[in-house]
Motif scaffolding. Structure first.
Motif, mmCIF file in Angstrom:
data_model
loop_
_atom_site.group_PDB
_atom_site.id
_atom_site.type_symbol
_atom_site.label_atom_id
_atom_site.label_comp_id
_atom_site.label_asym_id
_atom_site.label_seq_id
_atom_site.Cartn_x
_atom_site.Cartn_y
_atom_site.Cartn_z
ATOM 1 N N TYR A 95 0.892 -1.078 -0.064
ATOM 2 C CA TYR A 95 -0.140 -0.071 -0.079
ATOM 3 C C TYR A 95 0.640 1.285 -0.202
ATOM 4 O O TYR A 95 -0.180 1.928 0.059
ATOM 5 C CB TYR A 95 -1.074 0.045 0.996
ATOM 6 N N ARG A 96 2.285 1.133 0.196
ATOM 7 C CA ARG A 96 3.258 2.712 -0.393
ATOM 8 C C ARG A 96 3.659 2.299 -1.182
ATOM 9 O O ARG A 96 4.526 3.671 -1.524
ATOM 10 C CB ARG A 96 4.241 2.451 1.538
ATOM 11 N N ASP A 97 3.636 1.631 -2.112
ATOM 12 C CA ASP A 97 3.916 1.413 -3.108
ATOM 13 C C ASP A 97 3.506 2.580 -4.492
ATOM 14 O O ASP A 97 3.963 3.150 -5.415
ATOM 15 C CB ASP A 97 4.808 0.256 -3.795
ATOM 16 N N PHE A 98 2.132 2.690 -4.105
ATOM 17 C CA PHE A 98 1.110 3.130 -5.091
ATOM 18 C C PHE A 98 0.249 4.029 -4.369
ATOM 19 O O PHE A 98 0.486 3.841 -3.381
ATOM 20 C CB PHE A 98 0.543 1.984 -5.634
ATOM 21 N N THR A 99 0.345 5.355 -5.331
ATOM 22 C CA THR A 99 -0.928 5.953 -4.645
ATOM 23 C C THR A 99 -2.608 5.360 -4.589
ATOM 24 O O THR A 99 -2.589 4.357 -5.182
ATOM 25 C CB THR A 99 -1.480 6.939 -5.937
ATOM 26 N N SER A 100 -3.665 6.259 -4.287
ATOM 27 C CA SER A 100 -4.687 5.456 -3.839
ATOM 28 C C SER A 100 -5.664 5.374 -5.344
ATOM 29 O O SER A 100 -6.196 4.603 -5.427
ATOM 30 C CB SER A 100 -5.590 6.851 -3.272
ATOM 31 N N THR A 101 -5.183 4.988 -6.436
ATOM 32 C CA THR A 101 -5.202 5.247 -8.259
ATOM 33 C C THR A 101 -4.285 3.960 -8.849
ATOM 34 O O THR A 101 -4.300 4.091 -9.738
ATOM 35 C CB THR A 101 -5.618 6.338 -8.922
ATOM 36 N N PHE A 102 -3.656 3.653 -7.556
ATOM 37 C CA PHE A 102 -2.737 2.713 -7.748
ATOM 38 C C PHE A 102 -1.997 3.108 -9.152
ATOM 39 O O PHE A 102 -1.004 2.340 -10.530
ATOM 40 C CB PHE A 102 -3.608 1.314 -8.633
ATOM 41 N N LEU A 103 -1.163 3.935 -8.913
ATOM 42 C CA LEU A 103 0.125 4.820 -9.332
ATOM 43 C C LEU A 103 0.729 4.806 -8.919
ATOM 44 O O LEU A 103 1.280 4.465 -7.926
ATOM 45 C CB LEU A 103 -0.097 6.236 -9.786
ATOM 46 N N PRO A 104 1.995 3.967 -9.574
ATOM 47 C CA PRO A 104 3.454 3.109 -9.180
ATOM 48 C C PRO A 104 4.079 5.019 -8.959
ATOM 49 O O PRO A 104 4.327 5.939 -9.231
ATOM 50 C CB PRO A 104 3.920 2.914 -9.980
ATOM 51 N N LYS A 105 5.035 4.783 -7.207
ATOM 52 C CA LYS A 105 5.880 5.640 -6.799
ATOM 53 C C LYS A 105 7.516 5.785 -7.054
ATOM 54 O O LYS A 105 7.955 6.593 -7.173
ATOM 55 C CB LYS A 105 4.985 5.597 -5.405
ATOM 56 N N LYS A 106 7.822 4.058 -7.130
ATOM 57 C CA LYS A 106 9.363 3.615 -7.102
ATOM 58 C C LYS A 106 9.921 3.405 -8.620
ATOM 59 O O LYS A 106 9.030 2.676 -9.433
ATOM 60 C CB LYS A 106 9.431 2.632 -6.267
ATOM 61 N N ASP A 107 10.782 4.191 -8.923
ATOM 62 C CA ASP A 107 11.389 3.343 -10.053
ATOM 63 C C ASP A 107 12.228 2.407 -10.549
ATOM 64 O O ASP A 107 11.935 1.981 -11.360
ATOM 65 C CB ASP A 107 12.944 4.729 -10.292
ATOM 66 N N GLU A 108 12.572 1.350 -9.078
ATOM 67 C CA GLU A 108 12.778 0.102 -9.321
ATOM 68 C C GLU A 108 11.423 -0.563 -9.499
ATOM 69 O O GLU A 108 11.845 -1.490 -10.345
ATOM 70 C CB GLU A 108 13.361 -0.648 -8.198
ATOM 71 N N MET A 109 10.506 0.358 -9.644
ATOM 72 C CA MET A 109 9.397 -0.733 -10.108
ATOM 73 C C MET A 109 8.803 -1.254 -11.811
ATOM 74 O O MET A 109 7.883 -1.901 -12.161
ATOM 75 C CB MET A 109 8.156 -0.378 -9.708
ATOM 76 N N VAL A 110 9.981 -0.450 -12.379
ATOM 77 C CA VAL A 110 9.217 0.217 -13.856
ATOM 78 C C VAL A 110 9.513 -1.490 -14.274
ATOM 79 O O VAL A 110 8.970 -2.211 -15.928
ATOM 80 C CB VAL A 110 10.918 1.009 -14.171
ATOM 81 N N GLU A 111 11.090 -2.072 -14.154
ATOM 82 C CA GLU A 111 10.957 -3.485 -15.177
ATOM 83 C C GLU A 111 10.065 -4.514 -14.910
ATOM 84 O O GLU A 111 9.344 -5.148 -16.159
ATOM 85 C CB GLU A 111 12.298 -4.455 -14.555
ATOM 86 N N ARG A 112 9.217 -4.182 -13.658
ATOM 87 C CA ARG A 112 8.081 -4.942 -14.028
ATOM 88 C C ARG A 112 6.961 -4.627 -14.502
ATOM 89 O O ARG A 112 5.957 -5.635 -14.588
ATOM 90 C CB ARG A 112 8.120 -5.916 -12.258
ATOM 91 N N TRP A 113 6.579 -3.622 -13.454
ATOM 92 C CA TRP A 113 5.741 -2.902 -13.909
ATOM 93 C C TRP A 113 5.597 -3.105 -15.814
ATOM 94 O O TRP A 113 4.357 -3.433 -16.573
ATOM 95 C CB TRP A 113 5.771 -1.463 -13.824
#
Length: 355
Positions: A95-113
């Motif tokens: 729940y800390r990795d995304f906003t309330s509308t599930f927008l991603p917050k962290k650069d390290e998520m880019v590959e998986r996303w």
């Protein structure tokens, strides 16, 4: 002039070239995913900035916190379903990795996303996510990135394996902390009274001020004392709550609906108006003692309309609803005597309700 890309985007694109992806379709989809990811991440940045000025949280809800606050214990597996993406409001662990509308917050998520984004455009598609359902909203157990991508591509629904945690409390997307506090207080009220069990189809008892559930419990504890005196035997809180609901609360709500009283109270609930009527009758009795004419809920409604110079329906003058006797201090004593949870630090107007 070409679009300017960030260093993180440049590194990600360089990595793709190094991997010599053989499937050009997949590679193209992945590149689109990278671009979409950084657009979404920029939106996340601005959503969080604007939330500070607008007073509306941009955070996802923590499932574990909601489970604790709403006292959720039972779980029932409901199988594979198509669920609305916009009613997914929280997560078990991310729940800390995304906003309330599930927008991603962290650069390290880019590959998986981005890989998930590419997979949505493949023939195989994506596997279902796993969610917990509480009322009509959902919390992601597994598949947060899939939900994030689904929201970005505008998917209205997503397949999910659903496990429901039953509750009598209403939850909606975008609830404020005050609304969550009210839901928490409502859950405590239902757990204490067991009205969901004894009166499974009862009218919702929702208060806009969380602290006032304490007063309702005071009414019920006092009602239990009155029933014990009348019956000459012990009465449980569950029994007292059911009797209070049948003979005091529901008749009051019937009058509120019959005379459309909620139309005169902006942003208030039937339970709010019930407490207003009890407060009014208490004040009248304090002022005039046993000589007070207003002793019934219908009398309180007549007084309200008269004070505001609103025509009083003739039928209202002939209502024969139960009389209500209200005294000071005893509701609080009843709450304390029953060892009720006072975690909300409520301000209490002590009352006694008797039919």
């Amino acid at each position: 002039m070409g679009a300017v890309i960030s260093w993180a985007e440049h590194q990600c694109l360089y990595k793709i070239e190094e991997e010599h992806v053989s499937d050009l379709t997949d590679s193209s989809s992945y590149l689109q995913g990278v671009s979409s990811f950084y657009k979404a991440k920029r939106k996340a940045f601005w959503q969080e900035i604007l939330s500070h000025f607008g007073g509306k949280s941009a955070e996802l809800l923590s499932f574990d916190e909601i489970k604790k606050r709403l006292r959720l214990r039972e779980e029932h597996y409901r199988g594979l379903q198509d669920i609305p993406v916009d009613r997914i409001v929280g997560s078990v662990g991310r729940y800390r990795d995304f906003t309330s509308t599930f927008l991603p917050k962290k650069d390290e998520m880019v590959e998986r996303w981005s890989r998930i984004y590419a997979q949505t455009h493949s023939l195989g598609g994506l596997p279902p996510i796993e969610v917990y359902q509480v009322d009509d909203v959902y919390f992601v157990r597994d598949g947060n990135h899939r939900v994030s991508v689904a929201r970005q591509i505008g998917a209205p629904t997503i397949q999910a394996y659903v496990t429901e945690l039953p509750t009598g409390v209403d939850l909606e997307p975008g609830m404020s902390e005050k609304e969550l506090e009210a839901a928490e207080a409502h859950a405590l009220f239902l757990e204490t009274t067991k009205l969901n069990t004894t009166r499974p189809h009862h009218q919702p008892i929702k208060l806009t001020e969380p602290s006032r559930y304490h007063e309702l419990l005071g009414h019920i504890f006092l009602h239990a004392s009155l029933l014990e005196r009348e019956r000459g035997e012990a009465v449980t809180t569950e029994e007292a709550a059911a009797d209070w609901y049948d003979n005091i609360y529901r008749p009051a709500v019937t009058l509120i609906r019959k005379y459309n009283m909620l139309e005169l109270f902006d942003e208030r609930s039937e339970a709010d108006l019930y407490l207003w009527m009890v407060d009014h009758l208490r004040e009248v009795r304090e002022a005039f003692g046993d000589e007070a004419r207003s002793k019934r809920f219908s009398d309180a409604i007549v007084d309200f309309l008269t004070e505001r110079k609103i025509p009083v329906p003739k039928d209202l003058l002939y209502e024969r609803d139960p009389s209500v006797i209200v005294t000071e201090t005893q509701a609080m004593k009843a709450v304390e005597a029953n060892g009720n949870d006072t975690e909300h630090g409520a301000h209490h107007n002590e009352q006694e309700t008797e039919s």
